[in-house]
Motif scaffolding. Structure first.
Motif, mmCIF file in Angstrom:
data_model
loop_
_atom_site.group_PDB
_atom_site.id
_atom_site.type_symbol
_atom_site.label_atom_id
_atom_site.label_comp_id
_atom_site.label_asym_id
_atom_site.label_seq_id
_atom_site.Cartn_x
_atom_site.Cartn_y
_atom_site.Cartn_z
ATOM 1 N N THR A 125 0.821 -1.210 0.000
ATOM 2 C CA THR A 125 0.000 0.000 0.000
ATOM 3 C C THR A 125 0.857 1.262 0.000
ATOM 4 N N GLU A 126 2.024 1.191 0.629
ATOM 5 C CA GLU A 126 2.930 2.345 0.606
ATOM 6 C C GLU A 126 3.447 2.599 -0.806
ATOM 7 N N THR A 129 0.787 4.213 -2.919
ATOM 8 C CA THR A 129 0.703 5.657 -2.681
ATOM 9 C C THR A 129 1.761 6.393 -3.498
ATOM 10 N N ALA A 133 1.145 8.970 -6.665
ATOM 11 C CA ALA A 133 1.739 10.310 -6.635
ATOM 12 C C ALA A 133 2.600 10.544 -7.868
#
Length: 148
Positions: A125-126, A129, A133
């Motif tokens: 999930t990191e 992200t 971005a």
């Protein structure tokens, strides 16, 4: 009998040496891919119905490069242009996929611009992200060469 045993020992030594060399080559390749930064572990599946392939994704200025995890080439297996990527959907890894991908991963379906070119990417999930971005942070005027 002693000659056969010596032959087996040398064969075993040769096989072990080949395994060590192969593991070293994979480790050196991974180091070379990651030394520039901007890399994540990322499994990929072509749609519809492809199988998951483990690999490494690397962010470049306007492209996402994807490399197979167990390969010898330093050139990407696939390249995606940032401007052609669009997120279609995202979800958590299903129970049936968790054995292959690991739990706690997110899957994002992206289209790569042309019909039938959809893929799914599985990452933490990191990392998702960071991917989202990067996808939205196109440098100013990076699209001007499309107009010219």
């Amino acid at each position: 009998m002693s000659g056969t045993l010596d032959s087996l020992i040398w064969l075993l030594v040769a096989v072990l040496l080949l395994l060590v060399l192969a593991a070293s080559a994979i480790a050196v390749r991974r180091y070379l891919l990651e030394r520039g930064g901007g890399t994540i572990e990322c499994a990929l599946r072509s749609l519809p119905g492809g199988s998951w392939r483990h690999g490494v994704a690397s962010y470049h200025r306007d492209e996402l490069h994807w490399f197979r995890a167990l390969g010898v080439r330093l050139r990407p297996t696939l390249k995606f242009t940032r401007r052609s990527l669009a997120v279609v959907s995202r979800r958590q890894v299903s129970a049936s996929e968790a054995g292959v991908l690991g739990s706690g991963r997110a899957v994002v379906e992206i289209s790569a611009g042309s019909p039938g070119s959809g893929v799914e990417l599985a990452m933490t999930t990191e990392a998702l992200t960071g991917f989202l971005a990067w996808l939205e942070a196109s440098p100013p005027s990076s699209h001007l060469e499309d107009i010219a």
